[in-house]
Design an enzyme around this catalytic site. Structure first.
Site, PDB file in Angstrom:
ATOM      1  N   ASP A   1       0.837  -1.187   0.000  1.00  0.00           N
ATOM      2  CA  ASP A   1       0.000   0.000   0.000  1.00  0.00           C
ATOM      3  C   ASP A   1       0.880   1.249   0.000  1.00  0.00           C
ATOM      4  O   ASP A   1       2.047   1.204   0.404  1.00  0.00           O
ATOM      5  CB  ASP A   1      -0.917  -0.014   1.220  1.00  0.00           C
ATOM      6  CG  ASP A   1      -2.231   0.689   0.955  1.00  0.00           C
ATOM      7  OD1 ASP A   1      -2.372   1.282  -0.132  1.00  0.00           O
ATOM      8  OD2 ASP A   1      -3.119   0.633   1.819  1.00  0.00           O
TER       9      ASP A   1
ATOM     10  N   ARG B   1      -1.630  -1.378  -8.631  1.00  0.00           N
ATOM     11  CA  ARG B   1      -3.014  -0.985  -8.350  1.00  0.00           C
ATOM     12  C   ARG B   1      -3.050   0.546  -8.361  1.00  0.00           C
ATOM     13  O   ARG B   1      -2.321   1.190  -7.603  1.00  0.00           O
ATOM     14  CB  ARG B   1      -3.492  -1.502  -6.994  1.00  0.00           C
ATOM     15  CG  ARG B   1      -4.933  -1.048  -6.654  1.00  0.00           C
ATOM     16  CD  ARG B   1      -5.271  -1.313  -5.200  1.00  0.00           C
ATOM     17  NE  ARG B   1      -5.440  -2.715  -4.932  1.00  0.00           N
ATOM     18  CZ  ARG B   1      -6.624  -3.340  -4.905  1.00  0.00           C
ATOM     19  NH1 ARG B   1      -7.728  -2.675  -5.172  1.00  0.00           N
ATOM     20  NH2 ARG B   1      -6.687  -4.623  -4.616  1.00  0.00           N
TER      21      ARG B   1
ATOM     22  N   THR C   1     -11.431   2.356  -7.601  1.00  0.00           N
ATOM     23  CA  THR C   1     -12.144   3.619  -7.486  1.00  0.00           C
ATOM     24  C   THR C   1     -13.401   3.453  -6.650  1.00  0.00           C
ATOM     25  O   THR C   1     -14.020   2.386  -6.654  1.00  0.00           O
ATOM     26  CB  THR C   1     -12.521   4.172  -8.874  1.00  0.00           C
ATOM     27  OG1 THR C   1     -13.270   5.386  -8.710  1.00  0.00           O
ATOM     28  CG2 THR C   1     -13.357   3.185  -9.671  1.00  0.00           C
TER      29      THR C   1
END
Length: 208
Positions: A42, A94, A136
Site C-alpha cells: 500500500d 493498483r 475507485t
C-alpha cells in the site's frame, strides 16, 4: 484457491528500520507464494512515495516478481513517471486516486483534475501495464474505464476468479489481461477507512 491482499509498510515497521520492515514483509510474501497468493504494498502519503518504491524495487521485487506489486496514487503529479517506470519493470500496479491532503506543488487539487489524471493513468496501464488493478469509489470512473476497454476492442466481464480459472482463461485467450475494479456506491472515505474487496474484471481481445 488464491487471494490478493494489501500490506502497509508502516504497519510492518517502515518507520522503525527498513531491515525490520523487510523481514516482516518477506514472511508475508513467502507465505503468499506458498499458497499462490499476491500482495500489494500500500502507498502512504507523498513523504513515503519514493521510499516505498525504492524498498519495493531493491528489496522485494527481484525475488518475488510474481507475488508482490505496488499501489500508485493518481492525484500525485509524479505518478505518470511512476506508471512508466512500472511498465518498464513489468510489475503489477493498483491505481487509486489517493486519500491524502497534499500541497498543490505535488498534487492535483480540483476534482476535475484528479479525475482526469486517474483516467489518463488508467488508460496507460490498461494499454501497456502488467495485469493492472484500477481501484475507485466513483461509479463514473468505473464506467469510464469500462468504456475505454470497449474503445480498445477489449471484452470485459465481472466476477471473482480463482487462480485456476485465470490460468484456464489465459490458455484459451493468449494475451488476456485481468483488471480489478473497486466501486463503492457511497462517497469516498476520507483518508484511511475500510476497503471494499475488488471484483476482478477479465479483459480480453474482442475476437475471443
Amino acid at each position: 484457491w488464491s487471494s490478493d491482499v494489501c500490506s502497509s509498510d508502516l504497519a510492518l515497521g517502515q518507520d522503525i528500520d527498513d531491515a525490520v520492515c523487510e523481514a516482516n514483509t518477506r514472511r508475508i510474501l513467502e507465505r503468499a507464494r506458498q499458497y499462490a497468493g499476491f500482495v500489494r504494498l500500500d502507498m502512504e502519503g507523498s513523504d513515503y512515495t519514493q521510499r516505498t518504491l525504492d524498498f519495493f524495487t531493491e528489496r522485494l521485487f527481484p525475488e518475488f516478481p510474481d507475488t508482490v506489486g505496488i499501489v500508485l496514487q493518481s492525484a500525485l503529479r509524479r505518478t505518470l513517471d511512476d506508471v512508466q517506470w512500472s511498465i518498464g519493470k513489468q510489475c503489477r500496479v493498483r491505481l487509486c486516486k489517493g486519500a491524502y491532503k497534499e500541497s498543490s506543488r505535488i498534487a492535483y487539487q480540483a476534482r476535475a483534475d484528479v479525475d482526469a489524471a486517474f483516467l489518463r493513468l488508467a488508460r496507460v496501464l490498461l494499454a501497456d501495464g502488467t495485469r493492472p488493478a484500477i481501484a475507485t469509489h466513483d461509479p463514473r470512473m468505473h464506467d469510464a474505464v469500462l468504456a475505454f476497454t470497449r474503445e480498445r476492442s477489449l471484452v470485459a466481464s465481472s466476477g471473482s476468479l480463482t487462480r485456476r480459472r485465470r490460468d484456464e482463461i489465459r490458455a484459451r485467450v493468449p494475451g488476456v489481461v485481468f483488471v480489478e475494479l473497486v466501486v463503492d456506491e457511497g462517497a469516498a472515505p476520507p483518508r484511511r477507512s475500510r476497503w471494499r474487496r475488488a471484483k476482478p474484471v477479465e479483459i480480453g481481445r474482442a475476437h475471443v
